[in-house]
Design a protein around this motif. Structure first.
Motif, PDB file in Angstrom:
ATOM      1  N   GLN A 144       0.827  -1.200   0.000  1.00  0.00           N
ATOM      2  CA  GLN A 144       0.000   0.000   0.000  1.00  0.00           C
ATOM      3  C   GLN A 144       0.865   1.256   0.000  1.00  0.00           C
ATOM      4  O   GLN A 144       0.566   2.216  -0.706  1.00  0.00           O
ATOM      5  CB  GLN A 144      -0.928   0.004   1.215  1.00  0.00           C
ATOM      6  CG  GLN A 144      -1.996  -1.068   1.153  1.00  0.00           C
ATOM      7  CD  GLN A 144      -2.725  -1.245   2.466  1.00  0.00           C
ATOM      8  OE1 GLN A 144      -2.184  -0.966   3.546  1.00  0.00           O
ATOM      9  NE2 GLN A 144      -3.958  -1.734   2.400  1.00  0.00           N
ATOM     10  N   HIS A 145       1.930   1.240   0.770  1.00  0.00           N
ATOM     11  CA  HIS A 145       2.842   2.385   0.817  1.00  0.00           C
ATOM     12  C   HIS A 145       3.498   2.588  -0.550  1.00  0.00           C
ATOM     13  O   HIS A 145       3.638   3.723  -1.015  1.00  0.00           O
ATOM     14  CB  HIS A 145       3.886   2.175   1.904  1.00  0.00           C
ATOM     15  CG  HIS A 145       4.929   3.242   1.978  1.00  0.00           C
ATOM     16  ND1 HIS A 145       4.626   4.581   2.072  1.00  0.00           N
ATOM     17  CD2 HIS A 145       6.280   3.168   1.970  1.00  0.00           C
ATOM     18  CE1 HIS A 145       5.739   5.289   2.120  1.00  0.00           C
ATOM     19  NE2 HIS A 145       6.758   4.445   2.051  1.00  0.00           N
ATOM     20  N   ALA A 146       3.870   1.512  -1.211  1.00  0.00           N
ATOM     21  CA  ALA A 146       4.486   1.609  -2.536  1.00  0.00           C
ATOM     22  C   ALA A 146       3.505   2.210  -3.541  1.00  0.00           C
ATOM     23  O   ALA A 146       3.879   3.073  -4.348  1.00  0.00           O
ATOM     24  CB  ALA A 146       4.963   0.236  -3.010  1.00  0.00           C
ATOM     25  N   VAL A 147       2.252   1.789  -3.480  1.00  0.00           N
ATOM     26  CA  VAL A 147       1.234   2.332  -4.388  1.00  0.00           C
ATOM     27  C   VAL A 147       1.023   3.815  -4.109  1.00  0.00           C
ATOM     28  O   VAL A 147       0.976   4.637  -5.023  1.00  0.00           O
ATOM     29  CB  VAL A 147      -0.095   1.552  -4.250  1.00  0.00           C
ATOM     30  CG1 VAL A 147      -1.231   2.269  -4.948  1.00  0.00           C
ATOM     31  CG2 VAL A 147       0.071   0.144  -4.785  1.00  0.00           C
ATOM     32  N   ARG A 148       0.926   4.158  -2.844  1.00  0.00           N
ATOM     33  CA  ARG A 148       0.743   5.560  -2.458  1.00  0.00           C
ATOM     34  C   ARG A 148       1.925   6.408  -2.923  1.00  0.00           C
ATOM     35  O   ARG A 148       1.738   7.499  -3.468  1.00  0.00           O
ATOM     36  CB  ARG A 148       0.599   5.663  -0.942  1.00  0.00           C
ATOM     37  CG  ARG A 148       0.379   7.079  -0.455  1.00  0.00           C
ATOM     38  CD  ARG A 148       0.566   7.223   1.030  1.00  0.00           C
ATOM     39  NE  ARG A 148      -0.434   6.499   1.796  1.00  0.00           N
ATOM     40  CZ  ARG A 148      -0.363   6.355   3.116  1.00  0.00           C
ATOM     41  NH1 ARG A 148       0.640   6.846   3.795  1.00  0.00           N
ATOM     42  NH2 ARG A 148      -1.297   5.703   3.758  1.00  0.00           N
ATOM     43  N   SER A 149       3.128   5.917  -2.733  1.00  0.00           N
ATOM     44  CA  SER A 149       4.326   6.664  -3.131  1.00  0.00           C
ATOM     45  C   SER A 149       4.390   6.848  -4.636  1.00  0.00           C
ATOM     46  O   SER A 149       4.744   7.923  -5.121  1.00  0.00           O
ATOM     47  CB  SER A 149       5.585   5.947  -2.642  1.00  0.00           C
ATOM     48  OG  SER A 149       5.610   5.914  -1.239  1.00  0.00           O
ATOM     49  N   ALA A 150       4.037   5.807  -5.387  1.00  0.00           N
ATOM     50  CA  ALA A 150       4.038   5.900  -6.851  1.00  0.00           C
ATOM     51  C   ALA A 150       2.994   6.911  -7.313  1.00  0.00           C
ATOM     52  O   ALA A 150       3.251   7.710  -8.222  1.00  0.00           O
ATOM     53  CB  ALA A 150       3.773   4.536  -7.461  1.00  0.00           C
ATOM     54  N   ARG A 151       1.839   6.908  -6.690  1.00  0.00           N
ATOM     55  CA  ARG A 151       0.781   7.865  -7.034  1.00  0.00           C
ATOM     56  C   ARG A 151       1.235   9.294  -6.742  1.00  0.00           C
ATOM     57  O   ARG A 151       1.056  10.200  -7.546  1.00  0.00           O
ATOM     58  CB  ARG A 151      -0.487   7.565  -6.262  1.00  0.00           C
ATOM     59  CG  ARG A 151      -1.655   8.492  -6.658  1.00  0.00           C
ATOM     60  CD  ARG A 151      -2.762   8.508  -5.655  1.00  0.00           C
ATOM     61  NE  ARG A 151      -2.261   9.123  -4.428  1.00  0.00           N
ATOM     62  CZ  ARG A 151      -2.640   8.765  -3.199  1.00  0.00           C
ATOM     63  NH1 ARG A 151      -3.488   7.807  -3.022  1.00  0.00           N
ATOM     64  NH2 ARG A 151      -2.145   9.376  -2.150  1.00  0.00           N
ATOM     65  N   ASP A 152       1.835   9.487  -5.574  1.00  0.00           N
ATOM     66  CA  ASP A 152       2.322  10.830  -5.208  1.00  0.00           C
ATOM     67  C   ASP A 152       3.378  11.315  -6.188  1.00  0.00           C
ATOM     68  O   ASP A 152       3.390  12.487  -6.555  1.00  0.00           O
ATOM     69  CB  ASP A 152       2.887  10.828  -3.786  1.00  0.00           C
ATOM     70  CG  ASP A 152       1.818  10.612  -2.731  1.00  0.00           C
ATOM     71  OD1 ASP A 152       0.594  10.720  -3.053  1.00  0.00           O
ATOM     72  OD2 ASP A 152       2.179  10.335  -1.578  1.00  0.00           O
ATOM     73  N   LEU A 153       4.254  10.419  -6.634  1.00  0.00           N
ATOM     74  CA  LEU A 153       5.293  10.783  -7.591  1.00  0.00           C
ATOM     75  C   LEU A 153       4.679  11.151  -8.930  1.00  0.00           C
ATOM     76  O   LEU A 153       5.063  12.139  -9.548  1.00  0.00           O
ATOM     77  CB  LEU A 153       6.285   9.615  -7.755  1.00  0.00           C
ATOM     78  CG  LEU A 153       7.461   9.860  -8.668  1.00  0.00           C
ATOM     79  CD1 LEU A 153       8.318  11.020  -8.173  1.00  0.00           C
ATOM     80  CD2 LEU A 153       8.318   8.597  -8.770  1.00  0.00           C
ATOM     81  N   THR A 154       3.690  10.384  -9.362  1.00  0.00           N
ATOM     82  CA  THR A 154       3.011  10.670 -10.626  1.00  0.00           C
ATOM     83  C   THR A 154       2.300  12.023 -10.561  1.00  0.00           C
ATOM     84  O   THR A 154       2.365  12.811 -11.497  1.00  0.00           O
ATOM     85  CB  THR A 154       1.992   9.556 -10.949  1.00  0.00           C
ATOM     86  OG1 THR A 154       2.684   8.308 -11.037  1.00  0.00           O
ATOM     87  CG2 THR A 154       1.265   9.820 -12.247  1.00  0.00           C
ATOM     88  N   GLU A 155       1.625  12.288  -9.444  1.00  0.00           N
ATOM     89  CA  GLU A 155       0.922  13.556  -9.293  1.00  0.00           C
ATOM     90  C   GLU A 155       1.910  14.725  -9.241  1.00  0.00           C
ATOM     91  O   GLU A 155       1.636  15.798  -9.784  1.00  0.00           O
ATOM     92  CB  GLU A 155       0.066  13.540  -8.030  1.00  0.00           C
ATOM     93  CG  GLU A 155      -1.148  12.644  -8.153  1.00  0.00           C
ATOM     94  CD  GLU A 155      -1.928  12.509  -6.860  1.00  0.00           C
ATOM     95  OE1 GLU A 155      -1.517  13.099  -5.830  1.00  0.00           O
ATOM     96  OE2 GLU A 155      -2.953  11.810  -6.875  1.00  0.00           O
ATOM     97  N   ALA A 156       3.047  14.538  -8.624  1.00  0.00           N
ATOM     98  CA  ALA A 156       4.054  15.591  -8.543  1.00  0.00           C
ATOM     99  C   ALA A 156       4.607  15.896  -9.931  1.00  0.00           C
ATOM    100  O   ALA A 156       4.812  17.068 -10.279  1.00  0.00           O
ATOM    101  CB  ALA A 156       5.184  15.177  -7.603  1.00  0.00           C
ATOM    102  N   LYS A 157       4.834  14.877 -10.730  1.00  0.00           N
ATOM    103  CA  LYS A 157       5.338  15.081 -12.084  1.00  0.00           C
ATOM    104  C   LYS A 157       4.295  15.796 -12.947  1.00  0.00           C
ATOM    105  O   LYS A 157       4.622  16.622 -13.768  1.00  0.00           O
ATOM    106  CB  LYS A 157       5.723  13.743 -12.730  1.00  0.00           C
ATOM    107  CG  LYS A 157       7.010  13.175 -12.198  1.00  0.00           C
ATOM    108  CD  LYS A 157       7.340  11.878 -12.900  1.00  0.00           C
ATOM    109  CE  LYS A 157       8.618  11.270 -12.350  1.00  0.00           C
ATOM    110  NZ  LYS A 157       8.919   9.990 -13.011  1.00  0.00           N
ATOM    111  N   ALA A 158       3.030  15.443 -12.748  1.00  0.00           N
ATOM    112  CA  ALA A 158       1.960  16.042 -13.540  1.00  0.00           C
ATOM    113  C   ALA A 158       1.788  17.517 -13.181  1.00  0.00           C
ATOM    114  O   ALA A 158       1.439  18.340 -14.042  1.00  0.00           O
ATOM    115  CB  ALA A 158       0.644  15.303 -13.315  1.00  0.00           C
ATOM    116  N   GLY A 159       2.059  17.858 -11.946  1.00  0.00           N
ATOM    117  CA  GLY A 159       1.913  19.241 -11.504  1.00  0.00           C
ATOM    118  C   GLY A 159       3.100  20.117 -11.869  1.00  0.00           C
ATOM    119  O   GLY A 159       3.012  21.337 -11.824  1.00  0.00           O
ATOM    120  N   ALA A 160       4.201  19.505 -12.239  1.00  0.00           N
ATOM    121  CA  ALA A 160       5.431  20.279 -12.531  1.00  0.00           C
ATOM    122  C   ALA A 160       5.438  20.842 -13.931  1.00  0.00           C
ATOM    123  O   ALA A 160       4.726  20.614 -14.789  1.00  0.00           O
ATOM    124  CB  ALA A 160       6.657  19.395 -12.339  1.00  0.00           C
TER     125      ALA A 160
END
Length: 85
Positions: free
Chosen positions: A69-85
């Motif tokens: 679950q932590h890995a999924v959450r971290s991957a999602r956060d990374l994807t969202e951060a890239k999309a916002g940049a």
């Protein structure tokens, strides 16, 4: 794990009780985490991270499911951060 153990063992017993109460668990469970190798779910881990300054999820013994679950959450956060940049 050592960071949580160090933090926990420096607390007086009444503060250990308070930490457990705030995290929605018992001092016995936290003792099992520190001394018995008990692995915990993500919900309890999140509470402990919020309550213990400087503690991260990597400092806690997570169950296999919690690690996933932590890995999924971290991957999602990374994807969202890239999309916002």
């Amino acid at each position: 794990m050592d960071r949580f153990k160090q933090h926990y063992l420096t607390l007086p017993v009444n503060e250990r009780d308070s930490l457990a109460l705030q995290a929605g668990t018992t001092r016995g469970t936290l003792n099992q985490v520190v001394y018995g190798g008990k692995h915990i779910e993500l919900g309890l881990a999140d509470c402990l991270v919020a309550l213990c300054p400087g503690l991260t999820l990597e400092d806690l013994p997570l169950t296999d499911r919690a690690r996933q679950q932590h890995a999924v959450r971290s991957a999602r956060d990374l994807t969202e951060a890239k999309a916002g940049a």
